[in-house]
Design a protein around this motif. Structure first.
Motif: not given
Length: 321
Positions: A40-51, A94-103, A123-129
């Motif tokens: 339960r955090e607000r995440v900001s990715v501003t650095v490249p080459y992160v998975a 890249t993101a794999k096997n992650i759920t991004f949720e706004n409830c 930007l690559l998203f695989e097996n994400c929800r």
């Protein structure tokens, strides 16, 4: 590999702490292995080459609940683009096997509520929800101009509008109103789009592309499924957020919840000639092409090479996700 675990057995307990540890000018690949948990955090990715690699898609969840009608400290409304649970504002993510949720709740109650604000290239998203109500996934950039003053207030309001390429593979995306929207070139392969019932005459518009006028591609969805808990003819495949919207569906299943027209013009008659909505071999109860309006394109086999993944996403750098 950087390990993130809420129980303290990893390198960091939160994703935010792990991101803060990265050098701002690094060009090295950084991989976060994120163990099961609801972050339960607000995440900001501003650095490249992160998975982000999750331990399990259903149980590795980045969750938030901000929504557009909430009040800010100055009394103004939060608005659409400050509601994100996660912001990706960089390239080569890249993101794999992650759920991004706004409830925050269904769109008819909470209004716009982004689970992911994705604005970048490769930007690559695989097996994400992607779970939410209205505006679950924003595929940036923003359109050039807002319709109402202050409508784009948020992290990229004054940033240059740079077309990004996104690839979504084997993902599950749910919401109600315009739950996939934006200007990016985005390719969805083997994904499921789940329209949620709101109790209204029309509950859902799956897509609301805002493709710029001279951009070759908007959304391409291949071998995907449009599913729902809605009654028959209670949802549309999409409508044009901007008049040059482009969305193409290839070999996609459509449940009975899809209205016979398939697509809605949002009251923009000019979109009948400026927008591009096309289908090839749609199947299922909601896929009767003879009932589509004449401004929806009936694609043929000869059109398919234009919509291969390599053609859509390759670009000048020959990206091959």
């Amino acid at each position: 590999m950087i390990y993130i675990s809420q129980d303290g057995t990893g390198d960091f307990r939160t994703i935010t702490e792990a991101l803060a540890s990265l050098p701002k000018d690094s060009s090295a690949q950084q991989t976060f292995y994120i163990r099961k948990g609801i972050y339960r955090e607000r995440v900001s990715v501003t650095v490249p080459y992160v998975a982000f690699i999750g331990e399990d898609a259903e149980n590795t969840v980045i969750s938030g609940s901000l929504h557009a009608s909430m009040k800010m400290e100055d009394g103004s409304k939060r608005g659409t683009f400050r509601t994100y649970t996660c912001l990706v504002d960089t390239h080569d993510f890249t993101a794999k096997n992650i759920t991004f949720e706004n409830c925050a709740g269904k769109g008819t109650d909470a209004g716009q509520a982004l689970a992911l604000y994705a604005d970048g290239d490769r930007l690559l998203f695989e097996n994400c929800r992607f779970l939410g109500g209205q505006d679950t996934l924003f595929t940036g950039p923003l359109p050039p101009k807002e319709v109402e003053p202050g409508g784009f207030t948020g992290p990229k309001q004054f940033a240059p509008r740079i077309n990004g390429r996104h690839f979504y593979k084997g993902c599950y995306l749910e919401g109600d109103i315009d739950f996939i929207f934006g200007s990016a070139t985005a390719y969805f392969e083997n994904c499921t789009f789940f329209s949620k019932y709101t109790g209204r005459e029309i509950s859902s518009y799956v897509t609301a592309a805002s493709t710029p006028k001279d951009q070759e591609y908007g959304y391409v969805m291949k071998d995907c499924r449009f599913e729902s808990n809605c009654p028959p003819e209670n949802a549309y495949l999409g409508r044009p957020w901007r008049e040059y919207a482009k969305t193409v569906l290839i070999n996609c299943y459509m449940g009975s919840h899809i209205c016979k027209e398939g697509w809605h013009d949002w009251g923009k008659e000019s979109a009948h000639t400026s927008a591009f909505y096309g289908e090839y071999k749609s199947f299922g109860p909601g896929a009767a092409m003879e009932k589509r309006p004449d401004w929806v394109r009936r694609l043929t086999e000869s059109d398919l090479p234009l919509y291969e993944k390599e053609a859509v996403l390759g670009g000048t750098d020959n990206w091959r996700p």
